[in-house]
Design an enzyme around this catalytic site. Sequence first.
Site, PDB file in Angstrom:
ATOM      1  N   ARG A  78       0.857  -1.196   0.000  1.00 15.20           N
ATOM      2  CA  ARG A  78       0.000   0.000   0.000  1.00 15.20           C
ATOM      3  C   ARG A  78       0.887   1.237   0.000  1.00 15.20           C
ATOM      4  NH1 ARG A  78      -5.493  -1.632   2.012  1.00 15.20           N
ATOM      5  NH2 ARG A  78      -5.227  -3.837   2.481  1.00 15.20           N
TER       6      ARG A  78
ATOM      7  N   HIS B 227      12.263  -2.982  -3.485  1.00 14.40           N
ATOM      8  CA  HIS B 227      11.442  -3.223  -4.675  1.00 14.40           C
ATOM      9  C   HIS B 227      12.190  -4.182  -5.603  1.00 14.40           C
ATOM     10  CE1 HIS B 227       8.410  -2.484  -7.677  1.00 14.40           C
ATOM     11  NE2 HIS B 227       9.366  -2.332  -8.574  1.00 14.40           N
TER      12      HIS B 227
HETATM   13  C1  GAR Z   1       9.662  -8.801  -2.388  1.00 14.97           C
HETATM   14  O1  GAR Z   1      10.163  -9.339  -3.581  1.00 14.97           O
HETATM   15  C2  GAR Z   1       9.612  -7.299  -2.457  1.00 14.97           C
HETATM   16  O2  GAR Z   1      10.651  -6.742  -3.198  1.00 14.97           O
HETATM   17  C3  GAR Z   1       8.286  -7.070  -3.116  1.00 14.97           C
HETATM   18  O3  GAR Z   1       7.431  -8.004  -2.524  1.00 14.97           O
HETATM   19  C4  GAR Z   1       8.192  -9.166  -2.183  1.00 14.97           C
HETATM   20  C5  GAR Z   1       7.888  -9.492  -0.728  1.00 14.97           C
HETATM   21  O4  GAR Z   1       8.496 -10.696  -0.366  1.00 14.97           O
HETATM   22  N1  GAR Z   1       7.834  -5.725  -2.938  1.00 14.97           N
HETATM   23  C6  GAR Z   1       7.204  -5.023  -3.868  1.00 14.97           C
HETATM   24  O5  GAR Z   1       6.889  -5.467  -4.945  1.00 14.97           O
HETATM   25  C7  GAR Z   1       6.891  -3.579  -3.465  1.00 14.97           C
HETATM   26  N2  GAR Z   1       6.590  -2.784  -4.608  1.00 14.97           N
HETATM   27  P1  GAR Z   1       8.646 -11.077   1.170  1.00 14.97           P
HETATM   28  O6  GAR Z   1       7.274 -10.913   1.821  1.00 14.97           O
HETATM   29  O7  GAR Z   1       9.067 -12.518   1.140  1.00 14.97           O
HETATM   30  O8  GAR Z   1       9.673 -10.172   1.796  1.00 14.97           O
END
Ligand code: GAR
Length: 212
Positions: A114, A132
């Site tokens: 969010r 990211h």
């Molecule tokens: C990660 O790859 C992070 O970079 C991405 O969500 C994933 C969460 O993984 N974030 C985004 O895309 C934000 N724009 P996790 O819950 O295993 O840390």
Amino acid sequence: MEPRLICIDKRRISGRMGGVMSLRLAVLGSGSGSNCQSIFNAIADGRLDAEVVIVLSDHEDAYILERARQHGVRAEYMDCGGFKNKFPLEVQEALAKKLQELDIDLICLAGFMRLVKAPLLEAFPRRILNIHPALLPAFPGVEAWTQALNAGAKQAGCTVHYVDAGMDTGEILMQAYVPVLPDDTPQTLHARIQVQEHILYPAAILSAISRL
Ligand code: GAR
């Protein structure tokens, strides 16, 4: 041997009865929390001199909350009023107040889906980081690894940046490159990006702490 990096924040030295205290982190996530785990690991093995004080999620059953409990860290669900993507301003205001009361130094978004706005940004200026899964400014938004594959990118990667009011637009702190392989699927590419994320995020947090 890898040097053990220690952050000494002078404001804390004077503010806490003369003792040197670790920096206080809050982690926000929406999913599995593997990046949060990488922060726990870095603290446990001495690469990061900090303390995770609280982990919050907008999903009651997110595994990130379970990881926090397993580490004895306060874990809390944030009710966003049934909105799928919106982060209601009143929720952000209450969160900013709570994190200030907890004396949080740095907020780490770790898979938090969010957009953070004024109430948090103004309460924690240059004190909110995000990770990211792309080489920003390329491929902001959701499923960045799929965007990279669909665009035929030769290089993918991950970025840690300061958070501003845009979507994945804040000042870049650190990046890591991941080559895109000819037989990559979205899953294999994201998995290799995550390996780099887990190295990058603790290092970038350390760098951000040294700039506070
Ligand atoms: C990660 O790859 C992070 O970079 C991405 O969500 C994933 C969460 O993984 N974030 C985004 O895309 C934000 N724009 P996790 O819950 O295993 O840390």
